[in-house]
Motif scaffolding. Structure first.
Motif, mmCIF file in Angstrom:
data_model
loop_
_atom_site.group_PDB
_atom_site.id
_atom_site.type_symbol
_atom_site.label_atom_id
_atom_site.label_comp_id
_atom_site.label_asym_id
_atom_site.label_seq_id
_atom_site.Cartn_x
_atom_site.Cartn_y
_atom_site.Cartn_z
ATOM 1 N N GLU A 182 14.223 -51.070 -17.223
ATOM 2 C CA GLU A 182 15.217 -50.583 -16.668
ATOM 3 C C GLU A 182 15.117 -50.416 -15.329
ATOM 4 O O GLU A 182 14.199 -50.022 -14.758
ATOM 5 N N GLU A 183 16.281 -51.104 -14.447
ATOM 6 C CA GLU A 183 16.231 -50.805 -12.985
ATOM 7 C C GLU A 183 17.321 -50.221 -12.279
ATOM 8 O O GLU A 183 18.413 -50.100 -13.182
ATOM 9 N N THR A 184 17.390 -49.685 -11.272
ATOM 10 C CA THR A 184 18.344 -49.285 -10.694
ATOM 11 C C THR A 184 18.821 -50.262 -9.035
ATOM 12 O O THR A 184 18.103 -50.344 -8.397
ATOM 13 N N THR A 185 20.201 -50.411 -9.153
ATOM 14 C CA THR A 185 20.313 -51.086 -7.875
ATOM 15 C C THR A 185 20.530 -50.160 -6.671
ATOM 16 O O THR A 185 20.684 -49.396 -6.656
ATOM 17 N N PRO A 186 20.287 -50.786 -5.540
ATOM 18 C CA PRO A 186 20.181 -50.190 -4.334
ATOM 19 C C PRO A 186 21.452 -49.554 -3.986
ATOM 20 O O PRO A 186 22.746 -50.008 -4.256
ATOM 21 N N SER A 187 21.743 -48.653 -2.885
ATOM 22 C CA SER A 187 23.130 -48.191 -2.677
ATOM 23 C C SER A 187 23.199 -48.001 -1.114
ATOM 24 O O SER A 187 22.053 -48.274 -0.394
ATOM 25 N N GLY A 188 24.305 -47.822 -0.809
ATOM 26 C CA GLY A 188 24.510 -47.904 0.646
ATOM 27 C C GLY A 188 25.496 -49.305 1.066
ATOM 28 O O GLY A 188 25.631 -50.323 0.458
ATOM 29 N N ALA A 189 26.158 -49.179 2.370
ATOM 30 C CA ALA A 189 27.007 -50.382 2.704
ATOM 31 C C ALA A 189 26.265 -51.568 3.085
ATOM 32 O O ALA A 189 26.563 -52.645 2.532
ATOM 33 N N LEU A 190 24.885 -51.558 3.582
ATOM 34 C CA LEU A 190 24.085 -52.687 3.336
ATOM 35 C C LEU A 190 23.698 -53.328 2.229
ATOM 36 O O LEU A 190 23.454 -54.414 2.163
ATOM 37 N N PHE A 216 24.623 -62.954 -7.900
ATOM 38 C CA PHE A 216 25.093 -61.860 -8.574
ATOM 39 C C PHE A 216 25.569 -60.921 -7.461
ATOM 40 O O PHE A 216 25.402 -61.322 -6.416
ATOM 41 N N GLU A 217 26.464 -59.962 -7.542
ATOM 42 C CA GLU A 217 27.004 -59.276 -6.720
ATOM 43 C C GLU A 217 26.682 -57.541 -6.908
ATOM 44 O O GLU A 217 26.808 -57.220 -8.052
ATOM 45 N N ILE A 218 26.592 -56.821 -5.766
ATOM 46 C CA ILE A 218 26.671 -55.382 -5.754
ATOM 47 C C ILE A 218 27.841 -54.853 -5.174
ATOM 48 O O ILE A 218 28.157 -55.100 -3.909
ATOM 49 N N SER A 219 28.579 -54.249 -5.743
ATOM 50 C CA SER A 219 29.969 -53.649 -5.441
ATOM 51 C C SER A 219 29.829 -52.126 -4.976
ATOM 52 O O SER A 219 28.880 -51.319 -5.448
ATOM 53 N N LYS A 220 30.849 -51.538 -4.526
ATOM 54 C CA LYS A 220 30.914 -50.033 -4.146
ATOM 55 C C LYS A 220 31.102 -49.277 -5.303
ATOM 56 O O LYS A 220 31.855 -49.678 -6.197
#
Length: 222
Positions: A182-190, A216-220
Motif C-alpha cells: 500500500e502506498e499514499t499519494t503526495p499532498s499539496g498544490a504542487l 495518471f492524475e492526482i486531484s485535489k
C-alpha cells in the motif's frame, strides 16, 4: 511511487562473521602445537552450472518413476501436457489494476493500446491510499527473480523512481495475482496534476517481459 512486495519465495540467505584478533592468547602456546594444526584448506573449485533444461525434459528424466513424476508436477504447479519443451520462460501480463478506498478497483487489460498510453488510466486524490494489483501467467519454464522498476515524470522532470521484487514463479494453469504494498499519494498544490510513468518488468537473466507507458492524475482532496 510504488514499492514492491514479494509473493512466492525468498532466496537463500547468507552472511559472514568477523573474527577479532586472538593472537595474544595463541602466542603463549608451545611450538608442539604447531605440529597439530590442520593443513590449509584446498582452494575452492569454481562452480560451473549445468545446461539449461526445459521443464518438460526435467519431468521426462524420471518418467519411469510415476510417484516422482507426479511429485515434480505438483511442485512445479503444472502438468507435463502443459509444457512444450521451450527453454526460455515467458511472463504474460493480463492486467494491471489499482485499488483505492476512493473508487474501489479499476483494472486495465494488457497490453494497452498505443493511444491509451497518452490518456489518463486512473485518477487518485492527494493523500489517498492505494495498491497496485498485477495479474500474469508464467509459461514454458521457471522465471527467476522477476522484478520491476517504475519511473515517474511530471512536466518532463523525473520526480520518482522505485524498484521492487515480485519473486520466482513456476508455470501453472491459473494466473498469478500479485498485490504490491500500500502506498499514499503526495499532498499539496504542487503534487496535483498529470504524471507520466514507465513500468518495466525484468528477470534475473535480464529478460524484459513487459514495458508499460501510462499516465495518471492526482486531484485535489474533497
Amino acid at each position: 511511487m510504488m514499492d514492491g512486495g514479494k509473493k512466492e519465495e525468498a532466496g537463500p540467505s547468507h552472511g559472514g562473521a568477523t573474527w577479532d584478533k586472538r593472537k595474544e592468547e595463541e602466542q603463549g602456546d608451545s611450538e608442539e602445537d604447531d605440529h597439530h594444526q590442520d593443513p590449509p584448506a584446498a582452494a575452492a573449485t569454481s562452480f560451473v552450472p549445468g545446461p539449461l533444461l526445459s521443464l518438460k525434459d526435467q519431468i521426462e528424466k524420471d518418467k519411469e518413476d510415476e510417484s516422482l513424476r507426479r511429485w515434480k508436477e505438483k511442485l512445479l504447479g503444472c502438468l507435463e501436457s502443459d509444457l512444450d519443451g521451450q527453454m526460455e520462460p515467458e511472463v504474460k501480463f493480463h492486467s494491471v489494476g489499482i485499488l483505492s478506498s476512493d473508487f474501489g478497483e479499476i483494472n486495465t487489460p494488457l497490453p494497452i493500446k498505443e493511444e491509451q498510453s497518452n490518456s489518463v488510466l486512473f485518477t487518485l486524490r492527494e493523500g489517498s491510499e492505494y495498491r497496485l494489483k498485477l495479474t500474469f501467467s508464467v509459461l514454458h519454464n521457471i522465471v527467476s527473480g522477476l522484478a520491476y522498476t517504475n519511473i515517474v515524470w511530471k512536466a518532463g522532470l523525473q520526480v520518482d523512481q522505485s524498484k521492487g521484487m515480485l519473486g520466482t514463479f513456476a508455470p501453472q494453469r491459473e494466473p498469478y495475482i500479485h498485490m504490491l504494498e500500500e502506498e499514499t499519494t503526495p499532498s499539496g498544490a504542487l503534487a496535483r496534476g498529470t504524471y507520466t510513468a514507465k513500468l518495466k518488468f525484468m528477470d534475473d537473466d535480464k529478460r524484459c517481459h513487459l514495458e508499460l507507458n501510462y499516465s495518471f492524475e492526482i486531484s485535489k482532496a474533497r
